[in-house]
Design an enzyme around this catalytic site. Structure first.
Site, mmCIF file in Angstrom:
data_model
loop_
_atom_site.group_PDB
_atom_site.id
_atom_site.type_symbol
_atom_site.label_atom_id
_atom_site.label_comp_id
_atom_site.label_asym_id
_atom_site.label_seq_id
_atom_site.Cartn_x
_atom_site.Cartn_y
_atom_site.Cartn_z
ATOM 1 N N GLY A 210 0.848 -1.025 -0.051
ATOM 2 C CA GLY A 210 -0.075 -0.129 0.018
ATOM 3 C C GLY A 210 0.948 1.362 -0.246
ATOM 4 N N CYS B 215 -28.521 -8.117 -16.372
ATOM 5 C CA CYS B 215 -27.783 -7.975 -17.546
ATOM 6 C C CYS B 215 -29.040 -8.196 -18.557
ATOM 7 C CB CYS B 215 -26.538 -8.537 -17.670
ATOM 8 S SG CYS B 215 -25.856 -8.686 -19.352
ATOM 9 N N CYS C 34 -26.882 -11.364 -20.873
ATOM 10 C CA CYS C 34 -26.679 -12.602 -20.305
ATOM 11 C C CYS C 34 -27.823 -12.786 -18.962
ATOM 12 C CB CYS C 34 -25.217 -12.705 -19.941
ATOM 13 S SG CYS C 34 -24.845 -11.996 -18.339
ATOM 14 N N CYS D 51 -23.455 -6.268 -18.492
ATOM 15 C CA CYS D 51 -22.195 -6.405 -17.821
ATOM 16 C C CYS D 51 -21.235 -5.718 -18.218
ATOM 17 C CB CYS D 51 -21.831 -7.965 -18.164
ATOM 18 S SG CYS D 51 -22.947 -9.338 -17.265
ATOM 19 N N CYS E 275 -19.506 -11.808 -19.428
ATOM 20 C CA CYS E 275 -21.009 -11.765 -20.104
ATOM 21 C C CYS E 275 -21.082 -12.827 -21.383
ATOM 22 C CB CYS E 275 -20.989 -10.377 -20.662
ATOM 23 S SG CYS E 275 -22.917 -10.029 -21.119
#
Lengths: 282, 190
Positions: free
Chosen positions: A31, A240, A243, A265, A271
């Site tokens: 980090g 979606c 899909c 998506c 997808c």
């Protein structure tokens, strides 16, 4: 076939060594942002100059590279970077998340769970999570050294007091290994939980700001929040349109000028896999 | 003069990936590609790590012999320094290890300036020995390094207590290497 006019993966060896040393220290200090001598790349700032330098420094001939831009494999940025590495390094490229060993990404983490053999490379426009709260980099460096993140907590408190919830739908800051506040790059908050204890190594490169940082595998990554206002990843409450997935992150697409819209998506590979599975089931 | 990597570009890349995996998964033993013929006292993994990381920008301290010193200076261009405390990279081949507390550990704002100590040990194996926990390790990882100073666990505790400052250690044995980044906690195994 590799273009013989370039060194393998475009960058010269001295630059790669400098970036590699920075990457090792970045992994050892999860980090923490490490300055590096970012080179000018054959694409403009904002198009992934940081990510592309990190990818060039780690990439080998046995790697399979996937590049996504907001989840999509077929947008200009993703296609250009994939073609670039195919030309200068001759590596295999793919659009399938499952086949990739290195995934360079602009602002998404794939829906399919990552594995231990994979490395994510994030393109980062602004690595400093405190940048909107404290513009002086000398000061933010000191705040990171002291672990003083009260500014970010006050900002979150004010957002919650005014709006009832945190104000950032993307680039929501995270605490890494309980020590450093880190910008996860502008990924949607929906993707933040995928950083936590991921089996994959996460590398972040910011070309214009000349910073590198990292999250090792299996590292605690906690979105900044309060006990009584826990962080909630948000997704559009739809299925979606392509899909039918009710769990993936969705893009809203405006279809006409009379308010028509659809949700699909954001992750195109995910997808397509869902659509294939659905077709096979029928 | 003995040669360096056969393929300076791809062998360095492979060396780096081994180091990166080692650093990202502390205590996991990685294998490296080695230069074909090495100066006396240098083993494949340590030699590959030096060729991968060292150049004119990395002041380097080593207790290796004259042949190895000449080899490093020639192939990497790294300035050789006499004091461990002024080195960014350390290559430790002898029985005595420089005290971690005496090495560069970086400052609070620049912990990345902490040194990297590359130490050759007699053997590395997983599954027994130290118990490692921390970033990069799902639950616990065990690493057994033979030929480390008896007080190493105590030195490591003091090193980890300085986090984010501190020293990172790469242990090499033959063509194998494993890393201990400063973020990792080490307990003696039972």
């Amino acid at each position: 076939m590799t273009d013989p006019g370039y060194n393998f993966a475009y960058l010269d060896e001295a630059t790669k060594r400098m970036i590699r040393r920075a990457l090792l220290k970045a992994i050892a200090i999860p980090g923490h942002q490490i300055p590096f001598g970012a080179r000018e790349m054959p694409l403009p700032y904002g198009w992934g100059t940081g990510g592309i330098q990190v990818t060039a420094s780690i990439l080998g001939p046995d790697d399979t590279l996937k590049v996504i831009d907001q989840g999509a494999d077929d947008t200009t940025n993703a296609v250009s970077i994939r073609r670039f590495f195919h030309r200068v390094a001759g590596v295999q490229v793919t659009t399938r998340t499952a086949e990739a060993t290195i995934i360079q990404t602009r602002h998404r983490i794939p829906e399919r769970p990552l594995t231990e053999g994979q490395v994510m490379v994030f393109q980062v426009p602004m690595p400093e999570p405190l940048f909107k709260l404290e513009p002086r980099l000398a000061e933010t460096r000191r705040l990171h050294a002291l672990g003083d993140y009260s500014l970010a907590q006050v900002k979150l408190y004010e957002d919650i007091a005014r709006q009832g919830e945190g104000g950032s739908a993307y680039s929501h800051p995270v605490m890494v290994n309980h020590r450093y506040l880190m910008s996860p790059s502008p990924i949607p908050g929906f993707d933040n939980p995928k950083l936590h204890m991921s089996p994959a190594l996460m590398l972040f490169g910011a070309g214009r700001e000349k910073k590198i940082y990292a999250v090792p595998p299996y590292t605690s990554v906690v979105s900044l929040d309060f006990d009584d206002h826990p962080f909630r990843p948000v997704r559009a409450p739809h299925a979606c349109a392509a899909c039918g997935s009710t769990t993936s992150y969705l893009d809203e697409i405006v279809t006409d000028d009379r308010g028509g819209r659809m949700f699909v998506c954001s992750d195109t590979d995910h997808c397509a896999e869902n659509q294939m599975a659905r077709k096979a089931a029928e | 003069m003995k040669p360096a990597f056969t393929d300076p570009v791809l062998d360095a890349q492979a060396g780096f990936r081994a180091l990166m995996e080692a650093m990202a998964r502390p205590g996991c033993v990685q294998q490296v590609i080695s230069p074909p013929d090495l100066p006396e006292g240098l083993e494949p993994a340590a030699a590959a790590a030096i060729l991968t990381l060292a150049d004119a920008e990395t002041p380097l301290w080593t207790d290796a012999g004259e042949e190895a010193r000449g080899w490093i200076a020639f192939h990497t261009g790294a300035p050789l320094v006499a004091e461990p405390a002024s080195a960014m990279l350390l290559l430790n081949t002898g029985a005595t290890m420089p005290e971690l507390a005496t090495l560069q550990a970086g400052e609070d704002e620049t912990p990345q300036d902490g040194a990297t100590l590359i130490r050759q040990v007699a053997g590395l194996s997983e599954g027994s020995g130290w118990r490692l926990t921390g970033p990069g390790i799902a639950h616990e990882h065990r690493l057994c390094a033979t030929g480390m100073p008896a007080d190493f666990p105590a030195q490591w505790r003091a090193n980890a207590a300085r986090f984010p400052c501190g020293v990172d250690v790469v242990l090499c044995a033959g063509a194998a290497l494993a890393a201990l980044p400063r973020s990792v906690a080490l307990r003696e195994g039972g």
